[in-house]
Design a protein around this motif. Structure first.
Motif, short mmCIF file in Angstrom:
data_model
loop_
_atom_site.label_atom_id
_atom_site.label_comp_id
_atom_site.label_asym_id
_atom_site.label_seq_id
_atom_site.Cartn_x
_atom_site.Cartn_y
_atom_site.Cartn_z
N LEU A 113 18.24 13.64 -36.27
CA LEU A 113 19.01 12.43 -36.05
C LEU A 113 18.79 11.45 -37.19
O LEU A 113 17.70 11.35 -37.75
CB LEU A 113 18.61 11.76 -34.73
N GLU A 168 28.87 14.90 -33.31
CA GLU A 168 27.48 14.72 -33.74
C GLU A 168 26.51 15.14 -32.64
O GLU A 168 25.46 15.74 -32.92
CB GLU A 168 27.24 13.25 -34.13
N GLN A 171 26.37 18.88 -32.63
CA GLN A 171 25.54 19.38 -33.71
C GLN A 171 24.06 19.32 -33.36
O GLN A 171 23.30 20.25 -33.68
CB GLN A 171 25.80 18.56 -34.99
N TYR A 172 23.68 18.25 -32.71
CA TYR A 172 22.27 18.07 -32.36
C TYR A 172 21.86 19.00 -31.22
O TYR A 172 20.83 19.70 -31.31
CB TYR A 172 22.03 16.62 -31.96
N SER A 180 22.70 14.84 -37.50
CA SER A 180 23.62 14.01 -36.70
C SER A 180 23.40 12.56 -37.10
O SER A 180 22.39 11.95 -36.76
CB SER A 180 23.34 14.21 -35.21
#
Length: 220
Positions: A113, A168, A171-172, A180
């Motif tokens: 992140l 995002e 993706q995480y 992200s």
């Protein structure tokens, strides 16, 4: 010829020019794509871009089929509706597919992140910023042309930010070996808003009619 048609033609010319300039890397993926192979085509950036460009004639046929069917049914403004619907999907899905393409450490590297605004912006570079501006540009351009509820800049910003946030998060959660970043969300939303402003002339009014100077039902 309407201004919208000129914009569509100009966009196609730009796409054609861009494809010509990067024709060599795109053609590297052609054998795999033409052979119907997933690996080496749909899991590569070159392959996805190549197939997106190759599919443009089919998208145009779909627009025509939808518009003719709506015209036959007496639907108001059939061409604008059809262009907007196909444009939203066809102009967005390939970009989202690219952003969800897993990196080499997918499934192994934990999700990362970056929640400090503007920290990643300086490292994106012109290419990264341009790509992020384009991801939801088609949604920002076409969605307010089709849906009156989205025909304001704040709502287009919210649409771009919301869709980008979902990408995002995916993706995480899926551990795709990508970062992200909140800056991706900001730039994605800005791209959607800028594209929306470019199509403002053709946004749908609250009564469902186009706000531009074209009469309903006239092909554009």
């Amino acid at each position: 010829m309407s201004r919208l048609r000129w914009i569509v033609i100009a966009g196609l010319v730009l796409l054609g020019t861009g494809a010509y300039l990067v024709r060599r890397p795109l053609l590297m993926a052609a054998p795999r794509c033409l052979g119907g192979h997933w690996h080496g085509c749909y899991d590569t950036e070159n392959g996805v871009v190549l197939m997106t460009l190759a599919g443009l004639p089919l998208a145009a046929l779909l627009v025509s089929a939808l518009a003719w069917g709506r015209r036959a049914a007496g639907v108001t403004d059939p061409w604008r509706r059809s262009v907007a619907e196909v444009g939203v999907v066809y102009g967005t899905v390939p970009f989202v597919w690219l952003t969800l393409m897993p990196g080499p450490g997918a499934g192994i590297v934990p999700g990362r992140l970056s929640l400090v605004p503007l920290r990643d912006l300086v490292t994106m570079g012109p290419l990264g910023i341009g790509g992020n501006l384009l991801i939801f540009a088609a949604a920002g351009f076409f969605a307010p042309m089709r849906f009156a509820a989205l025909a304001t800049v704040p709502r287009i910003l919210a649409l771009g930010a919301g869709c980008s946030a979902l990408v995002e998060i995916a993706q995480y959660v899926l551990q795709l070996d990508r970062v992200s970043s909140v800056d991706d969300v900001l730039v994605n939303a800005a791209g959607a808003a800028l594209a929306g402003l470019a199509s403002r002339r053709w946004w749908r009014g609250r009564d469902g009619a186009p706000t531009g100077d074209l009469a309903p039902g006239v092909p554009v």
